[in-house]
Design a protein around this motif. Structure first.
Motif, PDB file in Angstrom:
ATOM      1  N   VAL A 119       0.196  -1.265  -0.049  1.00  0.00           N
ATOM      2  CA  VAL A 119       0.116   0.671   0.379  1.00  0.00           C
ATOM      3  C   VAL A 119       0.566   1.242  -0.186  1.00  0.00           C
ATOM      4  O   VAL A 119      -0.256   1.964  -0.414  1.00  0.00           O
TER       5      VAL A 119
ATOM      6  N   LEU B  54      -6.100   9.512  -0.820  1.00  0.00           N
ATOM      7  CA  LEU B  54      -7.583   9.591  -0.807  1.00  0.00           C
ATOM      8  C   LEU B  54      -7.646   9.965  -2.728  1.00  0.00           C
ATOM      9  O   LEU B  54      -8.518   9.099  -3.171  1.00  0.00           O
TER      10      LEU B  54
ATOM     11  N   ASP C  54      -6.439   7.026  -4.778  1.00  0.00           N
ATOM     12  CA  ASP C  54      -7.686   6.089  -3.937  1.00  0.00           C
ATOM     13  C   ASP C  54      -5.731   5.284  -3.609  1.00  0.00           C
ATOM     14  O   ASP C  54      -6.160   4.163  -3.803  1.00  0.00           O
TER      15      ASP C  54
ATOM     16  N   LEU D 137      -5.664   5.095  -0.170  1.00  0.00           N
ATOM     17  CA  LEU D 137      -5.629   4.358   0.797  1.00  0.00           C
ATOM     18  C   LEU D 137      -7.091   4.949   1.324  1.00  0.00           C
ATOM     19  O   LEU D 137      -7.790   5.799   1.045  1.00  0.00           O
ATOM     20  N   SER D 138      -7.465   4.004   1.866  1.00  0.00           N
ATOM     21  CA  SER D 138      -8.631   3.977   2.504  1.00  0.00           C
ATOM     22  C   SER D 138      -8.928   5.012   3.516  1.00  0.00           C
ATOM     23  O   SER D 138      -8.268   5.018   4.596  1.00  0.00           O
ATOM     24  N   VAL D 139     -10.358   5.117   3.427  1.00  0.00           N
ATOM     25  CA  VAL D 139     -10.280   6.454   4.760  1.00  0.00           C
ATOM     26  C   VAL D 139     -10.346   5.935   6.159  1.00  0.00           C
ATOM     27  O   VAL D 139     -10.032   6.346   6.893  1.00  0.00           O
ATOM     28  N   ASP D 140     -10.824   4.278   5.971  1.00  0.00           N
ATOM     29  CA  ASP D 140     -10.419   3.454   8.094  1.00  0.00           C
ATOM     30  C   ASP D 140      -8.903   3.795   8.194  1.00  0.00           C
ATOM     31  O   ASP D 140      -9.078   3.524   9.336  1.00  0.00           O
TER      32      ASP D 140
END
Length: 488
Positions: free
Chosen positions: A72, A101, A104, A106-109
């Motif tokens: 990631v 973000l 895309d 990295l995920s928000v969570d």
């Protein structure tokens, strides 16, 4: 944390040389640092490998640590961002996270955990300073580990952070930085950082032992900025095809078992070769192996067999992760048949070119190899030709089928958008994909990356490439540092 403090300070004497393993190195034994420590010990130099990365993983949690250590972060420099403020000062975190973000990446969570990790850095660094009797340590070695299969390096900024903090408190200490992030011009670009005494720009095994000995005897001209860059090149004098390295001692890692911190105590790394014999003949277009590291060297089959035997007896691992980039062809006649005779329940991972036939794979399976990463990359013959893989789509399909039938798990990546690759090339793979069932699917499907030292980077005009520049993430994380980003 208290258990770690107790375990790592129970030494009879302070070592002369400390190898610090930092985030976001994977959480198992560190191969390069441990091998170098073993070399120095044989010369009577006291050493200690400290696994500070496990301490940080315990602080921030395994989920975020694994995310930052894994792929990631390839396009995010997430691990570097976590430690950046303690090296170069505060940055605009909102712009950085928004960029991740938007792309895309990295995920928000994951963002709350990322912020908590960044907030934990100061306590982590202070704890590292309290674990070791640093005032009596003469040399600190920060050796990045080249991670395999599911991770990237990700240790540069954390290494710089601890180096800066230690140099301020203990200016007498000689600090050496080495690893994938310091190869050639990348290492030279870091010479602007005054808290690093030596940056190894060449092979660590040909350089670090001699550098450490010189440092302990006060012979190295650390005050000469230019000397810091050229001395390693002068010492990079390894010759021949036989890889002569000692069997690494991982005791510094395994003595920590049971301390309650994250770790991997049922697996060990090994390495029986360096370089790539295929790249010497025909370097794959996207492969980022530096030219000085292409030359293939391997351990004699008898030496490799002895290492398997010794490490199995010492540590009784359930798994052995081989760091070789490609398998020495001699091993199919002189190593793997012998390993069948000593076969136990250990599971072995190897990386290989996909040229192996069924007989080769049968030998690997009988020797205990249960997982491989294969350089398949595509199921289009034209695409494979464009990237200089030296195999065809039909060869790749046969390889996948053989692995499936022999019970070998095969990890592979499907890469696309190569220089010169056409829509027709990509579409050629569709009937091939439709014709195969039951084989391991690709671990990733992604466009090819343009990486430093690859033929695409070194000779872009040959592939119709131009306007080569650092990824945008480098400007966000390393911008304003004084480091030449085009070289980093």
């Amino acid at each position: 944390m208290p258990t770690l403090l107790k375990t790592q300070t129970n030494n009879c004497e302070t070592p002369e040389v400390v190898f610090a393993i930092l985030p976001f190195c994977q959480l198992g034994p560190a191969l390069d640092a441990s091998t170098l420590a073993t070399i120095l010990k044989k010369d009577g130099i006291s050493t200690k490998v400290h696994y500070f990365n496990r301490l940080f993983a315990g602080q921030v949690g395994g989920t975020f640590y694994d995310a930052a250590a894994a792929s990631v972060s390839l396009n995010t420099l997430l691990g570097d961002w976590v430690f950046r403020d303690h090296v170069f000062g505060a940055m605009d975190d909102r712009s950085y996270l928004k960029a991740l973000l938007d792309h895309d990446y990295l995920s928000v969570d994951l963002i709350p955990a990322a912020r908590r990790a960044k907030e934990a850095v100061e306590i982590f660094l202070d704890t590292c300073l309290g674990i070791v009797d640093w005032k009596n340590v003469k040399v600190l070695c920060l050796i990045e580990t080249f991670a395999k299969r599911d991770a990237v390096s990700g240790q540069l900024m954390s290494s710089l952070a601890i180096a800066k903090k230690l140099k301020k408190t203990f200016p007498h200490m000689v600090i050496i930085l080495a690893g994938p992030s310091t190869e050639k011009e990348m290492g030279q670009s870091l010479m602007v950082l005054p808290f690093l005494d030596f940056i190894c720009t060449a092979d660590v095994y040909a350089s670090i032992p001699a550098i450490v000995k010189d440092a302990l005897e006060g012979r190295m001209p650390f005050n000469d900025l230019q000397a810091r860059g050229i001395a390693t090149e002068q010492r990079d004098a390894a010759e021949g095809r036989v890889l002569q390295l000692p069997i690494p001692d991982f005791d510094d890692y395994f003595e920590l078992k049971g301390d309650g911190l994250p770790g991997c105590f049922d697996s060990i790394p090994m390495e029986t070769s360096k370089g790539c014999w295929w790249a010497e003949r025909n370097h794959c277009g996207f492969c980022a192996l530096p030219g000085s590291h292409v030359r293939f060297r391997s351990k004699a089959p008898a030496a490799a067999l002895l290492e398997f035997q010794v490490q199995l007896e010492r540590y009784q691992p359930a798994r052995i992760e081989m760091n070789d980039l490609i398998i020495d062809q001699r091993y199919f006649a002189e190593l793997f048949p012998a390993m069948q005779k000593m076969r136990n329940s250990v599971e072995i991972f190897y990386e290989t070119k996909a040229h192996l036939n069924r007989g080769h794979l049968e030998l690997l399976a009988d020797a205990g190899v249960t997982r491989i990463q294969a350089g398949i990359e595509s199921l289009s013959t034209n695409s494979l030709k464009r990237m200089s893989k030296g195999v065809s789509a039909s060869r790749n399909v046969q390889f996948l089928n053989d692995c499936q039938e022999l019970g070998i798990s095969c990890y592979w990546n499907y890469l696309h958008s190569f220089p010169g690759e056409t829509a027709s090339d990509m579409l050629d793979a569709i009937p091939v994909i439709n014709s195969i069932t039951g084989v391991s699917p690709p671990s990733t499907f992604q466009p090819v990356r343009l990486e430093r030292f690859s033929p695409y980077f070194m000779n872009p005009e040959c592939y119709g490439l131009d306007s080569i520049r650092p990824d945008w993430s480098y400007d966000l994380v390393y911008g304003g540092s004084g480091i030449d980003l085009d070289s980093l």
